[in-house]
Design an enzyme around this catalytic site. Structure first.
Site, PDB file in Angstrom:
ATOM      1  N   GLY A   1       1.161   1.237  -4.020  1.00 32.58           N
ATOM      2  CA  GLY A   1       1.831   0.408  -4.922  1.00 32.58           C
ATOM      3  C   GLY A   1       2.923   0.792  -5.754  1.00 32.58           C
ATOM      4  O   GLY A   1       3.805   0.031  -6.215  1.00 32.58           O
TER       5      GLY A   1
ATOM      6  N   VAL B   1       0.930  -1.117  -0.045  1.00 36.41           N
ATOM      7  CA  VAL B   1      -0.139   0.007  -0.014  1.00 36.41           C
ATOM      8  C   VAL B   1       1.028   1.223  -0.128  1.00 36.41           C
ATOM      9  O   VAL B   1       0.168   2.295   0.078  1.00 36.41           O
ATOM     10  CB  VAL B   1      -1.160  -0.009   1.348  1.00 36.41           C
ATOM     11  CG1 VAL B   1      -2.163  -1.058   1.254  1.00 36.41           C
ATOM     12  CG2 VAL B   1      -0.211  -0.117   2.503  1.00 36.41           C
ATOM     13  N   TYR B   2       2.209   1.185   0.099  1.00 33.55           N
ATOM     14  CA  TYR B   2       2.972   2.472   0.028  1.00 33.55           C
ATOM     15  C   TYR B   2       2.931   3.023  -1.299  1.00 33.55           C
ATOM     16  O   TYR B   2       3.356   2.424  -2.284  1.00 33.55           O
ATOM     17  CB  TYR B   2       4.511   2.017   0.485  1.00 33.55           C
ATOM     18  CG  TYR B   2       4.793   1.592   1.819  1.00 33.55           C
ATOM     19  CD1 TYR B   2       3.810   1.684   2.898  1.00 33.55           C
ATOM     20  CD2 TYR B   2       5.856   1.099   2.171  1.00 33.55           C
ATOM     21  CE1 TYR B   2       4.184   1.580   4.164  1.00 33.55           C
ATOM     22  CE2 TYR B   2       6.211   0.757   3.451  1.00 33.55           C
ATOM     23  CZ  TYR B   2       5.249   0.893   4.314  1.00 33.55           C
ATOM     24  OH  TYR B   2       5.743   0.760   5.665  1.00 33.55           O
ATOM     25  N   SER B   3       2.672   4.245  -1.234  1.00 33.78           N
ATOM     26  CA  SER B   3       2.328   5.226  -2.610  1.00 33.78           C
ATOM     27  C   SER B   3       1.323   4.480  -3.592  1.00 33.78           C
ATOM     28  O   SER B   3       1.476   4.492  -4.604  1.00 33.78           O
ATOM     29  CB  SER B   3       3.639   5.380  -3.094  1.00 33.78           C
ATOM     30  OG  SER B   3       4.487   6.034  -2.040  1.00 33.78           O
TER      31      SER B   3
END
Length: 312
Positions: A56, A52-54
């Protein structure tokens, strides 16, 4: 950079990990490339991301750099799953294994070295969640399994469940917030981890950036506290209690002739149970300052003073 064993596993990692939460959003690809190259040049191996960081993009950027900048075999690649794109928690087998496959696709890898459950999901039976870890390891899609943000009883229950039957994938790590401004895990999470042979990977070891001293006289325009998507994340550590600890860190730094960042990071890096604090930097220049901490070991009298002023 010195290496440490991750819990009771055979996996060794650098005693600082590189976090990539801002890659693909606040950190451009060229700066991410410079960061990764500098990290590896300093002997760093552990690089941490999440699906879920940025949205994907962090995994996409890291995957490209593994193909173009740093050989994949030089790194211990860690990622996470459980949180859905709309912010829900879903630790079902269906979501977890699908999320792992999607992460591998974005990273361009056949496997990751450490796959972590990002948060505890109370709505899914633990045995179902743990079976997804077992499948991920037995299928070769990850080499090791860990958790993140698990309370002491969550960790003890999961670690015990995995040890109860031969062939299950052991829990080797718990990634949790830990710094001079957040020592709550010392009450129960650290003892549980030590008992279970689980390594602690602290996130936000610099107190969400506050322990660097950058907020002593206000909020810099280029800081996370000035960014809309990070302001509420930093705000809880801008009160009077935090200010007192920050001033003590700065006093210690002045006495040692080093930065406040170095003092705060060295303190948490060498706490019982800690394997590798996960550090993130917006720019490569910031990361170079962080990597200098490798040379610092705090004198015991300074550690004692910082323990006292930040006592939980």
């Amino acid at each position: 950079m010195k290496q440490r064993r991750l819990g009771r596993s055979g996996l060794t990692v650098s005693r600082l990990g590189l976090g990539t939460m801002t890659w693909g959003r606040d950190t451009e690809a060229d700066d991410a490339s410079a960061q990764l190259a500098a990290f590896v040049d300093a002997g760093g191996t552990l690089v941490d991301t999440a699906d879920v960081y940025s949205e994907g993009d962090s995994e996409l950027v890291l995957g490209r750099l593994l193909r173009e900048v740093v050989p994949r075999d030089d790194l211990v690649v860690a990622t996470k799953a459980v949180i859905t794109p709309d912010g829900r928690y879903d630790a079902s087998r269906r979501h977890l294994l699908g999320a792992l496959d999607a992460s591998l696709g974005r990273l361009g890898l056949g496997h990751v070295d450490l796959w972590q459950l990002h948060v505890y999901d109370p709505a899914t039976p633990l045995e179902e969640t743990m079976s997804a870890l077992d499948d991920a390891v037995s299928s070769g899609r990850t080499r090791y399994a860990g958790v993140s943000n698990y309370a002491a009883w969550h960790l003890a229950k999961a670690a015990t469940w995995q040890r109860a039957w031969p062939g299950r994938a052991p829990i080797v790590s718990n990634q949790v917030e830990y710094s001079l401004l957040q020592r709550g895990i010392e009450r129960d999470v650290v003892p549980a981890a030590l008992d279970a042979g689980v390594g602690i990977l602290p996130w936000s070891p610099l107190g969400r950036g506050v322990l660097t001293g950058k907020y002593r006289t206000g909020i810099p325009a280029d800081s996370r506290a000035a960014a809309q998507h990070f302001a509420e994340f930093v705000r809880p550590y801008l009160g009077e209690d935090s200010r007192r600890i920050v001033e003590s860190v700065s006093t210690a730094a002045d006495g040692l002739g080093v930065s406040a960042l170095a003092v705060a990071l060295s303190w948490v890096r060498d706490r019982p149970g800690v394997v590798a604090p996960i550090v993130g930097a917006r720019t490569s220049a910031q990361l170079l300052g962080i990597l200098d901490v490798e040379q610092l070991t705090l004198p015991q009298e300074i550690r004692n003073a910082l323990d006292d002023v930040s006592d939980v």
